[in-house]
Design a protein around this motif. Structure first.
Motif, short mmCIF file in Angstrom:
data_model
loop_
_atom_site.label_atom_id
_atom_site.label_comp_id
_atom_site.label_asym_id
_atom_site.label_seq_id
_atom_site.Cartn_x
_atom_site.Cartn_y
_atom_site.Cartn_z
N PRO A 156 -10.92 -31.63 -90.05
CA PRO A 156 -11.37 -32.18 -88.93
C PRO A 156 -11.01 -33.65 -88.76
O PRO A 156 -10.87 -34.54 -89.64
CB PRO A 156 -12.86 -31.98 -88.87
CG PRO A 156 -13.03 -30.93 -89.82
CD PRO A 156 -11.92 -31.02 -90.95
N GLU A 157 -10.57 -34.05 -87.49
CA GLU A 157 -10.41 -35.61 -87.07
C GLU A 157 -11.64 -36.39 -87.76
O GLU A 157 -12.84 -36.05 -87.38
CB GLU A 157 -10.23 -35.71 -85.67
CG GLU A 157 -9.48 -37.12 -85.48
CD GLU A 157 -9.09 -37.19 -84.06
OE1 GLU A 157 -8.90 -38.24 -83.36
OE2 GLU A 157 -8.93 -35.98 -83.11
N GLY A 158 -11.24 -37.38 -88.09
CA GLY A 158 -12.41 -38.36 -88.40
C GLY A 158 -12.87 -38.32 -90.03
O GLY A 158 -13.60 -39.21 -90.37
N MET A 204 -7.69 -38.95 -91.06
CA MET A 204 -6.93 -39.46 -92.13
C MET A 204 -5.39 -38.65 -92.07
O MET A 204 -5.29 -37.50 -92.51
CB MET A 204 -7.36 -39.31 -93.72
CG MET A 204 -8.46 -39.89 -93.68
SD MET A 204 -8.38 -41.58 -93.80
CE MET A 204 -7.32 -41.98 -95.35
N THR A 205 -4.41 -39.24 -91.97
CA THR A 205 -3.11 -38.65 -91.60
C THR A 205 -1.78 -39.44 -92.41
O THR A 205 -2.17 -40.65 -92.54
CB THR A 205 -2.84 -38.41 -90.05
OG1 THR A 205 -2.51 -39.67 -89.55
CG2 THR A 205 -4.01 -37.69 -89.22
N TYR A 206 -0.72 -39.02 -92.06
CA TYR A 206 0.55 -39.89 -92.50
C TYR A 206 0.62 -40.96 -91.40
O TYR A 206 1.28 -42.02 -92.28
CB TYR A 206 1.60 -38.89 -92.40
CG TYR A 206 3.11 -39.27 -92.72
CD1 TYR A 206 3.41 -39.66 -93.62
CD2 TYR A 206 4.07 -39.66 -91.59
CE1 TYR A 206 4.53 -40.31 -94.22
CE2 TYR A 206 5.20 -39.97 -92.20
CZ TYR A 206 5.62 -40.41 -93.30
OH TYR A 206 6.62 -40.73 -93.61
N ARG A 207 0.16 -40.80 -90.51
CA ARG A 207 0.12 -42.08 -89.58
C ARG A 207 -0.77 -43.18 -90.28
O ARG A 207 -0.27 -44.41 -90.06
CB ARG A 207 -0.32 -41.58 -88.24
CG ARG A 207 -0.47 -42.80 -87.23
CD ARG A 207 0.67 -42.73 -86.40
NE ARG A 207 1.40 -44.21 -86.85
CZ ARG A 207 2.58 -44.53 -86.53
NH1 ARG A 207 3.18 -43.59 -85.93
NH2 ARG A 207 2.75 -45.74 -86.82
N ALA A 256 -19.12 -26.22 -92.72
CA ALA A 256 -20.46 -25.68 -92.01
C ALA A 256 -21.66 -26.50 -91.83
O ALA A 256 -22.32 -26.45 -90.86
CB ALA A 256 -20.92 -24.50 -93.01
N VAL A 257 -21.81 -27.66 -92.54
CA VAL A 257 -22.77 -28.66 -92.37
C VAL A 257 -22.18 -30.13 -92.06
O VAL A 257 -22.93 -30.97 -92.20
CB VAL A 257 -23.46 -28.82 -93.70
CG1 VAL A 257 -24.35 -27.25 -93.80
CG2 VAL A 257 -22.94 -28.93 -95.06
N LEU A 258 -21.12 -29.99 -91.72
CA LEU A 258 -20.40 -31.42 -91.55
C LEU A 258 -20.93 -32.38 -90.65
O LEU A 258 -21.06 -33.67 -91.01
CB LEU A 258 -18.64 -31.18 -91.15
CG LEU A 258 -18.09 -32.52 -91.19
CD1 LEU A 258 -17.90 -32.77 -92.87
CD2 LEU A 258 -16.41 -32.22 -90.72
N GLU A 259 -21.73 -31.84 -89.51
CA GLU A 259 -22.33 -32.72 -88.49
C GLU A 259 -23.57 -33.29 -89.02
O GLU A 259 -24.20 -34.31 -88.45
CB GLU A 259 -22.71 -31.70 -87.45
CG GLU A 259 -23.74 -30.55 -87.55
CD GLU A 259 -23.25 -29.46 -88.24
OE1 GLU A 259 -24.10 -28.55 -88.40
OE2 GLU A 259 -22.15 -29.41 -88.50
N GLU A 313 -16.37 -50.96 -94.71
CA GLU A 313 -15.87 -51.04 -93.34
C GLU A 313 -15.44 -49.57 -93.02
O GLU A 313 -15.90 -48.74 -92.11
CB GLU A 313 -15.05 -51.87 -92.74
CG GLU A 313 -14.50 -51.97 -91.48
CD GLU A 313 -13.84 -53.19 -91.02
OE1 GLU A 313 -13.57 -54.14 -91.67
OE2 GLU A 313 -13.10 -53.02 -89.92
N LEU A 314 -14.62 -49.12 -93.77
CA LEU A 314 -13.96 -47.87 -93.73
C LEU A 314 -15.05 -46.69 -93.94
O LEU A 314 -14.70 -45.32 -93.18
CB LEU A 314 -12.77 -47.62 -94.97
CG LEU A 314 -11.34 -48.34 -94.83
CD1 LEU A 314 -10.68 -48.18 -95.93
CD2 LEU A 314 -10.82 -47.70 -93.77
N LEU A 315 -15.81 -47.03 -94.76
CA LEU A 315 -16.73 -45.49 -94.89
C LEU A 315 -18.03 -45.90 -94.37
O LEU A 315 -19.04 -45.14 -94.38
CB LEU A 315 -17.21 -45.65 -96.52
CG LEU A 315 -15.75 -45.25 -97.43
CD1 LEU A 315 -16.17 -45.03 -98.81
CD2 LEU A 315 -15.06 -44.15 -96.75
N GLY A 316 -18.03 -47.02 -93.50
CA GLY A 316 -19.60 -47.40 -92.84
C GLY A 316 -20.50 -47.53 -93.85
O GLY A 316 -21.85 -47.25 -93.53
#
Lengths: 280, 88
Positions: free
Chosen positions: A201-203, A1-4, A165-168, A273-276
């Motif tokens: 983090p990206e994504g 999520m970015t300005y892009r 710390a537990v993002l994965e 779709e955005l959130l799966g």
């Protein structure tokens, strides 16, 4: 999520937090409490452009309820009144025992989403919602079992540490909710939100809550930074100074702003779709 | 103390408001109680009004003194009166 994402006109997920569990009609006479009132508010907010509704259950006298039975009555009423809106149950509950915190996940069908508080927060002068790592893990495990997408409630930077710390452990994309206001939430300022987003983090997908008068500026900034927004009477009871809000008007304003900024409000299908999400 | 607060009543009217269903009312602050505070008043979930409520006044005091400023407060509302519900 970015300005892009903003420049690309990515749809904005608008979540309506209709009532909360802390305040009631004693603070806002039109705050919905009963299943019928909350369902009507959900329908109005869906019509105004919200794709997610965040729900807390109540007793008949407006006091907090955590039981599966009360959530079942509530979610049935909301499903009956709405078309395709995504239902998100709260698992928050200052002082409530851990086993009760699981009960909102056990409705049939299960909610598509649920909140997951990522760390402790203070309430009033003498209460703390502990949200231990053990409770976070057990709630998340049950969400995985029941195919419920967690919204990771990041009240402050300490909670962000806990989350990263537990993002994965979380399915793609992780969906974080950043809270800005007083108390144990993050100090509200454009710089603080920009810094938070810059270091993600990206994504990661994120949404933003601004408590009270911070709702409008912080959610608007989130739109510019490629994030999503949460509005509603749970977080803010005034449309502007001295004027009581309704859930519907707060959603309509958020939808108007994001569309004028070039990002359409996401439909429920686009939000899935955005959130799966896999739907129900 | 693990019993409900002696200052808790349930009313349909008070503080210039009325409700269809009786709601928790605090006789110390003379106002209706927010839902989460009502759990303290009712001593639910192991909460203790004397320990966990900043408005609580010892019900059996006989010295005729005034409310301890550390225990009493004038403003029963939340810090952020514009709405700041932080339980997600």
């Amino acid at each position: 999520m970015t300005y892009r994402d903003y420049l690309d006109g990515k749809p904005t997920i608008v979540t309506a937090a209709l009532s909360g569990g802390v305040q009631g009609k004693e603070t806002h006479p039109d705050l919905p409490e009963s299943p019928e009132e909350i369902a009507a508010a959900a329908a109005a907010c869906e019509a105004a452009g919200a794709s997610v509704v965040h729900l807390h259950a109540r007793r008949e006298n407006g006091e907090r309820a955590f039981s599966t039975e009360r959530f079942q009555t509530l979610t049935d009423a909301v499903r009956e009144a709405t078309d395709d809106v995504i239902i998100q149950h709260s698992t928050g509950g200052t002082a409530a025992p851990d086993d009760l915190r699981h009960e909102p996940l056990r409705t049939d069908p299960a909610p598509e989403m649920a909140s997951l508080d990522m760390g402790p927060l203070n309430r009033y002068e003498r209460l703390t919602s502990e949200n231990t790592r053990a409770l976070v893990s057990s709630l998340h495990a049950e969400m995985l079992d029941r195919d419920i997408k967690p919204e990771l409630e990041v009240f402050n930077d300490g909670h962000l540490n806990e989350t990263l710390a537990v993002l994965e452990e979380f399915e793609e994309p992780p969906y974080m909710n950043f809270l800005f206001g007083g108390g144990t939430t993050s100090p509200p300022s454009p710089r603080n939100l920009a810094n938070r987003v810059e270091n993600l983090p990206e994504g990661v997908e994120f949404t933003v809550i601004g408590l009270g008068r911070h709702q409008l500026p912080m959610t608007t900034q989130s739109i510019l930074l490629g994030g999503h927004v949460r509005v509603g009477l749970e977080d803010n009871q005034y449309y502007e100074k001295g004027e009581r809000a309704t859930n519907e008007r707060l959603v309509a304003r958020a939808v108007r702003i994001t569309e004028e900024l070039g990002r359409p409000a996401a439909t429920p299908a686009e939000t899935r779709e955005l959130l799966g999400l896999r739907g129900r | 103390m693990t019993e409900e607060c002696p200052h808790l009543t349930y009313r349909t009217e008070g503080d210039d408001r009325s409700f269809d269903v009786a709601r928790a009312f605090c006789t110390v602050t003379d106002s209706f109680v927010q839902p989460m505070r009502a759990d303290v008043c009712n001593a639910r979930y192991g909460l203790d009004p004397e320990r966990d409520c900043e408005f609580y006044v010892a019900p059996e005091r006989t010295d005729g003194g005034t409310v301890d400023p550390a225990n009493g407060a004038d403003d029963p509302t939340e810090t952020d009166a514009a709405g700041g519900d932080e339980d997600r």
